[in-house]
Design a protein around this motif. Structure first.
Motif, short mmCIF file in Angstrom:
data_model
loop_
_atom_site.label_atom_id
_atom_site.label_comp_id
_atom_site.label_asym_id
_atom_site.label_seq_id
_atom_site.Cartn_x
_atom_site.Cartn_y
_atom_site.Cartn_z
N LEU A 10 0.84 -1.20 0.00
CA LEU A 10 0.00 0.00 0.00
C LEU A 10 0.87 1.25 0.00
CD1 LEU A 10 -2.75 -1.05 2.59
CD2 LEU A 10 -3.08 -0.67 0.14
N ALA A 11 1.95 1.21 0.76
CA ALA A 11 2.87 2.34 0.79
C ALA A 11 3.57 2.52 -0.55
CB ALA A 11 3.90 2.15 1.90
N TYR A 12 4.01 1.41 -1.14
CA TYR A 12 4.73 1.47 -2.42
C TYR A 12 3.85 2.08 -3.52
CZ TYR A 12 7.89 -0.04 -6.15
OH TYR A 12 8.75 -0.07 -7.22
N GLU A 13 2.55 1.79 -3.48
CA GLU A 13 1.63 2.31 -4.49
C GLU A 13 1.57 3.83 -4.51
OE1 GLU A 13 -2.28 0.68 -4.01
OE2 GLU A 13 -1.91 -0.97 -5.41
N VAL A 14 1.63 4.46 -3.34
CA VAL A 14 1.42 5.90 -3.25
C VAL A 14 2.70 6.68 -2.92
CG1 VAL A 14 -0.97 5.58 -2.55
CG2 VAL A 14 0.77 5.81 -0.79
N LEU A 70 9.16 1.30 8.38
CA LEU A 70 8.18 1.88 9.29
C LEU A 70 8.02 3.38 9.03
CD1 LEU A 70 6.27 1.81 11.67
CD2 LEU A 70 8.25 1.95 13.20
N ALA A 71 9.13 4.05 8.79
CA ALA A 71 9.07 5.49 8.51
C ALA A 71 8.26 5.77 7.24
CB ALA A 71 10.48 6.06 8.39
N VAL A 72 8.46 4.96 6.21
CA VAL A 72 7.73 5.15 4.96
C VAL A 72 6.25 4.82 5.15
CG1 VAL A 72 7.49 4.39 2.57
CG2 VAL A 72 9.77 4.71 3.55
N LEU A 73 5.97 3.74 5.85
CA LEU A 73 4.57 3.37 6.10
C LEU A 73 3.83 4.48 6.85
CD1 LEU A 73 4.78 -0.39 7.19
CD2 LEU A 73 4.51 0.56 4.92
N THR A 74 4.52 5.12 7.76
CA THR A 74 3.91 6.20 8.53
C THR A 74 3.67 7.43 7.66
OG1 THR A 74 5.03 5.40 10.53
CG2 THR A 74 4.16 7.65 10.57
N ARG A 75 4.68 7.79 6.86
CA ARG A 75 4.55 8.98 6.01
C ARG A 75 3.45 8.83 4.96
NH1 ARG A 75 10.20 9.37 6.45
NH2 ARG A 75 10.54 8.09 4.60
N THR A 76 3.31 7.64 4.41
CA THR A 76 2.36 7.44 3.31
C THR A 76 0.94 7.16 3.79
OG1 THR A 76 2.91 5.09 3.23
CG2 THR A 76 4.15 6.56 1.76
N GLY A 77 0.76 6.95 5.08
CA GLY A 77 -0.57 6.62 5.59
C GLY A 77 -0.95 5.17 5.36
N ALA A 106 -5.36 -0.64 8.29
CA ALA A 106 -6.27 -0.79 9.42
C ALA A 106 -7.72 -0.58 8.98
CB ALA A 106 -5.90 0.20 10.53
N GLN A 107 -7.94 0.37 8.08
CA GLN A 107 -9.29 0.60 7.55
C GLN A 107 -9.78 -0.60 6.75
OE1 GLN A 107 -8.58 4.22 5.35
NE2 GLN A 107 -9.08 5.55 7.09
#
Length: 324
Positions: A245-249, A276-283, A289-290
């Motif tokens: 999901l992070a890589y997509e955006v 973790l830093a990238v996952l946090t920045r990208t939402g 979780a949603q």
């Protein structure tokens, strides 16, 4: 023998523990010792509890499906033993994995032994037609599980495999068996085809929610809470849902960071920190979780019209919100 588990269905736990001991043995041989070590203390017992609660939801009893439910847990734990071998994970449920404690050959045999005990338990009694139908459903789910595990190995290191691929892996590896556990409980309790289908749909959606949340735990919980290493997926170069999901955006810089983290020469601890830093920045953590919450809501919706599904609805909620 018991440890803290989801309170929903906790009244079933003593019954399940006794039934598991009945089928696996008391530890008179190395095979039994290794199998018991993998089974106890038990994990969440989610699948057998789902089987028992599904039977109750359509007017049956937990005792009616007890042996079959215990068989499902044996088969599930056998898959965990083999999964730890595939992933070379030294830790399971906060302790040394079976392979780490007893050796690779012994772990393979223990997994096979638990599988045979599980099959024997599932086929041990009840109306033959119902038992055969429930067993076929469960075996088909286990075939999907094997496909999911194999597909998971094929996409290691591949950040371009895309979100739908990983969602299919989640379905095959986890959701198929949770769906089958619910479906089997309904079948054994003599449910109508409509009730059986509803419970199958419920179980699959709950399984999706459970595994999506599981993929989040390495980035949202401590090792002591989850009982396994937070860096396992990173060390195995496994692209899980939040990472994709992070890589997509992600922008170019963050995509480069993810690519670097998924190189085998990168230290896993450093890679985990950077991911973790990238996952946090990208939402991506919020998005995953949603998605878990959405699956849980679909699971609850599938229960509409069933006579006694309160505990199943509570299980769906806890699967999406769990922290361990």
């Amino acid at each position: 023998m018991s440890i803290a588990v989801t309170p929903v269905g906790s009244t079933h736990i003593p019954l399940l523990e006794a039934e598991l001991l009945r089928w696996v043995g008391s530890g008179d041989s190395l095979l039994e010792v290794a199998c018991l070590d993998a089974l106890f203390p038990p994990g969440k017992l989610l699948r057998p509890i789902l089987c028992m609660e599904s039977a109750k939801a359509v007017g049956g009893t937990a005792e009616q499906v007890l042996a079959f439910a215990a068989g499902i847990e044996c088969l599930h734990v056998a898959s965990l033993i083999h999964d730890d071998i595939v992933d070379q994970d030294p830790v399971r449920r906060g302790r040394a994995s079976t392979a780490e404690q007893y050796g690779l050959a012994e772990a393979l045999v223990a997994g096979d032994g638990l599988s045979m005990a599980g099959i024997a338990a599932m086929l041990s009694g009840g109306p033959a037609e119902r038992v055969l139908h429930a067993a076929r459903v469960t075996v088909e789910a286990l075939r999907h599980m094997c496909q999911g595990i194999m597909r998971e190995t094929e996409i290691r290191g591949d950040l371009t495999c895309a979100v739908p691929t990983v969602l299919n892996v989640i379905h095959d590896k986890t959701a198929a068996l949770t769906g089958a556990a619910c479906q089997a409980g309904a079948i054994l309790a003599g449910a109508t085809p409509g009730q059986t289908q509803a419970l199958h749909q419920y179980g699959e959606q709950l399984g999706m929610a459970f595994q999506i949340r599981d993929d989040l735990l390495p980035y949202t919980a401590e090792d002591q809470i989850t009982g396994k290493s937070a860096i396992s997926d990173v060390a195995n170069l496994q692209p899980t849902l939040p990472v994709l999901l992070a890589y997509e955006v992600a922008d170019t810089a963050d995509r480069d960071r993810l690519t670097t983290a998924f190189r085998s020469e990168t230290d896993p601890v450093t890679a985990h920190r950077d991911i973790l830093a990238v996952l946090t920045r990208t939402g991506a953590l919020t998005k995953a979780a949603q998605m878990a919450s959405s699956c849980a809501e679909q699971a609850r919706a599938a229960l509409t019209g069933l006579p006694d599904s309160t505990r199943l609805a509570e299980l769906a909620t806890s699967a999406a919100d769990r922290r361990r």
